[in-house]
Scaffold this motif. Structure first.
Motif, PDB file in Angstrom:
ATOM      1  N   THR A 313     -83.012 -14.935 -40.835  1.00  0.00           N
ATOM      2  CA  THR A 313     -83.399 -14.358 -42.333  1.00  0.00           C
ATOM      3  C   THR A 313     -84.152 -13.624 -42.613  1.00  0.00           C
ATOM      4  O   THR A 313     -83.801 -12.841 -42.997  1.00  0.00           O
ATOM      5  CB  THR A 313     -83.473 -15.377 -43.176  1.00  0.00           C
ATOM      6  OG1 THR A 313     -84.993 -16.182 -42.471  1.00  0.00           O
ATOM      7  CG2 THR A 313     -82.123 -16.218 -42.648  1.00  0.00           C
ATOM      8  N   GLU A 332     -72.341 -13.774 -44.005  1.00  0.00           N
ATOM      9  CA  GLU A 332     -73.076 -14.631 -43.897  1.00  0.00           C
ATOM     10  C   GLU A 332     -74.561 -14.425 -44.844  1.00  0.00           C
ATOM     11  O   GLU A 332     -74.974 -15.324 -45.306  1.00  0.00           O
ATOM     12  CB  GLU A 332     -73.414 -15.513 -42.914  1.00  0.00           C
ATOM     13  CG  GLU A 332     -74.226 -16.845 -42.356  1.00  0.00           C
ATOM     14  CD  GLU A 332     -74.438 -16.917 -41.105  1.00  0.00           C
ATOM     15  OE1 GLU A 332     -75.620 -17.493 -40.893  1.00  0.00           O
ATOM     16  OE2 GLU A 332     -74.176 -16.111 -40.248  1.00  0.00           O
ATOM     17  N   GLU A 333     -74.681 -13.939 -44.181  1.00  0.00           N
ATOM     18  CA  GLU A 333     -76.525 -12.775 -45.238  1.00  0.00           C
ATOM     19  C   GLU A 333     -76.683 -12.823 -46.707  1.00  0.00           C
ATOM     20  O   GLU A 333     -77.640 -13.039 -46.719  1.00  0.00           O
ATOM     21  CB  GLU A 333     -76.547 -12.092 -43.783  1.00  0.00           C
ATOM     22  CG  GLU A 333     -76.878 -12.018 -42.597  1.00  0.00           C
ATOM     23  CD  GLU A 333     -78.094 -12.714 -42.121  1.00  0.00           C
ATOM     24  OE1 GLU A 333     -77.919 -13.521 -41.092  1.00  0.00           O
ATOM     25  OE2 GLU A 333     -79.365 -13.290 -42.840  1.00  0.00           O
ATOM     26  N   TRP A 336     -77.012 -16.186 -49.581  1.00  0.00           N
ATOM     27  CA  TRP A 336     -77.726 -16.773 -50.419  1.00  0.00           C
ATOM     28  C   TRP A 336     -78.846 -15.495 -50.944  1.00  0.00           C
ATOM     29  O   TRP A 336     -79.501 -15.908 -51.521  1.00  0.00           O
ATOM     30  CB  TRP A 336     -78.904 -17.174 -49.211  1.00  0.00           C
ATOM     31  CG  TRP A 336     -79.423 -16.244 -47.881  1.00  0.00           C
ATOM     32  CD1 TRP A 336     -79.475 -15.896 -46.790  1.00  0.00           C
ATOM     33  CD2 TRP A 336     -80.963 -15.790 -47.782  1.00  0.00           C
ATOM     34  NE1 TRP A 336     -80.244 -15.494 -46.250  1.00  0.00           N
ATOM     35  CE2 TRP A 336     -80.821 -15.032 -46.453  1.00  0.00           C
ATOM     36  CE3 TRP A 336     -82.076 -15.521 -49.100  1.00  0.00           C
ATOM     37  CZ2 TRP A 336     -81.980 -13.749 -46.937  1.00  0.00           C
ATOM     38  CZ3 TRP A 336     -82.963 -14.315 -49.208  1.00  0.00           C
ATOM     39  CH2 TRP A 336     -83.355 -13.952 -47.494  1.00  0.00           C
ATOM     40  N   CYS A 570     -76.280 -20.219 -48.858  1.00  0.00           N
ATOM     41  CA  CYS A 570     -75.964 -19.450 -47.666  1.00  0.00           C
ATOM     42  C   CYS A 570     -74.244 -19.531 -48.582  1.00  0.00           C
ATOM     43  O   CYS A 570     -73.426 -18.354 -48.512  1.00  0.00           O
ATOM     44  CB  CYS A 570     -75.436 -19.316 -46.123  1.00  0.00           C
ATOM     45  SG  CYS A 570     -76.391 -19.098 -45.646  1.00  0.00           S
TER      46      CYS A 570
END
Length: 651
Positions: A313, A332-333, A336, A570
């Motif tokens: 992250t 995925e990144e 969030w 996430c």
């Protein structure tokens, strides 16, 4: 307006000075056993020369079956002409200690045989009192030169030091040979051994051990009883001593009981500074090392996950956020990052969260300072009640940090009424605990136990709360609220973002319950020894191990909260405030469940009142553990979210 703030500041500073002055006075009065000088019992050695009087003091009667202590003279034992209570500190009173003088008086290094203490004729009432205490397996506790009386029990292994049992049983149950009727027998003859270490230069000696072997003997004599009567069963002139309980003293109505004792003196190589080592000898230290290794494995596992998350992250987001390698990684990144405009939105019941966080900071400060002092040896068992007294006084003092932490968080949530949040911080947790404690104390009082807190001590506790703790919380809140508000690293939208449907494993209740398992797993082995120390009347003095376990607990709570918080963000769920607190705080639920398991498998408590005391006190302990671990998890996630959202550029 400025004048008002200046005047208010002067008032707070003046009140703070008075509060610190009062706290100092209370600390000295509660911790000292001597009103004319501050001294920790057991720290200052006392030298005895041959023939010096040794006054044995008696303490409470204790039982692991009832958990209800009683004063020594609640039973019709031989008592002196005037019973004098020793000065006790706050911790001793809360533990139910009642230290008084006795008729057992020795002379240093002068052995005595068959000394008659007193003669007693039992009636129906006194016989029943003795039988009840024998049935409940009560122990008699005595003290000599601040050393507790112990009964040495030989081990099965040869050449191994004996196991020491605190105090001796009031009596025992048994049967005469050829009879099936169960009888009650009283331990009326005590064979004392006083161990001492002699200084070869001055011939003065210091006491390093106090042991006893109790016997039940029906003493016999000729003629009418008088002060000069010689016992046939125990005669020092004929060197006939008591060495067995073959002819025991039965407890029944109109029975004559003669209390006697022997005392022998034994020179020892153990020095005064090491005299507690035999009491605190741990034969199972390998289990504690296994506990620490087990906890470290959990920490290493979580540390690896946290390191992986931070690498993915932080470093990638800072260096090349727009150069993601795969579509799966991009999904995925960006999860969030999509909630950046809602992640710092104030939670529901934000005021309650501020109160619990402030209380957790207060409790964390108490535990850390107490563990440091205990690990350094300042809170040894020789200072009876010192641990409890220190924790209470530290709790009062740490109210300053509780008020500061709650006010700082409250101002970040755009709160304006700092006095209200200070009031709730000062009262919510203490009032809940005090209410449970008051009910439990009423139950103990109803049993006429010495464990019931007297009115004067109750008043002292209330004074510590209202007179010192509450003002310190207000001072801390005032200071914290005057500080600039904590700025969010990203802006928050006015309209909340809709949270998408979550996977089953991200259900709040499920993830919270899962999160509490690992912190509990890091401490549950050590928890067994703590419960054994509290409820089975044994010494616990391995604070070095406990301090290591505490550090591991803090790391585990922090890491599991960060990991689950990351997974939650996430999945585009930004309601992390309360969940971060509850994730690690749920370990308190497992603590209470383990306490329940321990109750049914390790304890032999049958009385309803004793069971209520156990679960009442374990409920208080679990509540405190919830506040402690929850606060650690909250601040970990608070730091983590601010770090990751301030490290990336939001378009």
């Amino acid at each position: 307006m400025i004048c008002c703030f200046v005047a208010m500041g002067e008032t707070v500073r003046s009140h703070a000075k008075r509060t610190i002055f009062l706290f100092t006075i209370i600390f000295v009065l509660l911790c000292s056993n001597n009103a004319f000088g501050f001294y920790l019992p057991g720290v200052a050695p006392e030298d005895f020369r041959k023939g010096d009087p040794l006054n044995v003091k008696v303490n409470k009667l204790t039982s692991i079956k009832t958990q209800l202590p009683y004063s020594y003279y609640s039973l019709p034992f031989c008592h002196p002409d005037a019973i004098v209570d020793s000065r006790e500190n706050l911790g001793e009173v809360l533990r139910g200690d009642r230290i008084e003088n006795s008729r057992y008086v020795f002379k240093m290094r002068e052995p005595q045989m068959c000394n008659v203490v007193c003669r007693l004729i039992l009636d129906a009432k006194t016989a029943k009192e003795f039988k009840d205490k024998i049935e409940d397996e009560y122990h008699v506790n005595m003290i000599l030169d601040n050393l507790p009386l112990v009964v040495p029990i030989p081990r099965v292994e040869q050449n191994s030091p004996p196991v020491y049992q605190l105090g001796f049983h009031v009596g025992l149950k048994g049967q005469y040979s050829g009879s099936k009727d169960e009888k009650y027998f009283l331990h009326n003859h005590l064979s004392f051994t006083v161990k001492y270490h002699k200084d070869q230069q001055t011939e003065a000696a210091r006491i390093v051990g106090f042991e006893v072997v109790p016997f039940s003997v029906k003493h016999e004599y000729e003629g009418q009883w008088s002060e000069d009567t010689h016992l046939m069963t125990c005669d020092p002139h004929a060197k006939h001593t008591v060495s067995s309980s073959n002819s025991p003293q039965e407890v029944k109505d109109k029975q004559e009981v003669i209390f006697t004792y022997d005392v022998a003196f034994e020179e020892s190589e153990v020095k005064w500074a090491s005299r507690w080592d035999t009491y605190l000898l741990m034969s199972d230290d390998q289990i504690h090392w296994f506990s620490i290794v087990n906890s470290l494995m959990i920490v290493l596992f979580l540390s690896g996950m946290v390191a992986m998350i931070m690498l993915r992250t932080l470093f990638r987001d800072i260096s090349k956020y727009n150069e993601l390698e795969t579509q799966e990684e991009a999904q995925e990144e960006t999860g969030w990052k999509l909630v950046h405009a809602d992640v710092f939105r104030s939670p529901n019941n934000s005021e309650l969260l501020c109160v619990y966080v402030g209380t957790g900071v207060q409790f964390l400060g108490v535990v850390l300072v107490t563990m440091i002092f205990a690990a350094l040896g300042f809170l040894s068992p020789s200072n009876r009640g010192g641990l409890m007294t220190a924790m209470l006084l530290l709790w009062v003092l740490m109210g300053l940090f509780a008020g500061y932490a709650s006010a700082r968080l409250y101002k970040m949530f755009k709160g304006t009424e700092w006095k209200k949040i200070a009031l709730r911080t000062a009262f919510l947790f203490p009032a809940t605990v005090f209410s449970i404690f008051f009910v439990l104390n009423a139950l103990i009082w109803g049993q006429k136990s010495s464990g019931a807190v007297p009115f004067g001590t109750m008043f002292a506790l209330v004074f510590l709360w209202f007179g010192i703790s509450v003002p310190l919380v207000f001072v801390g809140s005032y200071i914290g609220f005057r500080r600039p508000a904590i700025e969010d690293p990203v802006k928050t939208n006015k309209i909340p973002r809709q949270i998408p449907e979550q996977a089953c494993y991200m259900n709040p209740i499920f993830s919270i319950l899962i999160g509490g398992i690992l912190p509990f797993g890091a401490v549950f082995i050590e928890l067994f020894f703590i419960l054994t120390s509290i409820w089975l009347n044994q010494f616990y003095y391995i604070f070095g191990f406990l301090f290591i376990v505490l550090v591991i607990l803090i790391i585990t709570c922090a890491e599991i909260s960060i990991v689950l918080c990351y997974f939650q963000l996430c999945s585009e769920d930004y309601l992390w405030w309360w969940r971060s607190y509850l994730t690690s705080g749920s370990s308190a639920l497992y603590l209470f469940l383990y306490a329940t398991f321990y109750f049914f498998t390790k304890l032999d408590i049958t009385k309803p009142v004793s069971g209520m005391l156990y679960f009442g006190y374990m409920l208080i302990a679990s509540y405190a553990f919830f506040v402690l671990t929850g606060t650690i998890g909250f601040y970990s996630c608070f730091w983590f979210t601010r770090l990751i959202y301030s490290s990336v550029k939001i378009d």
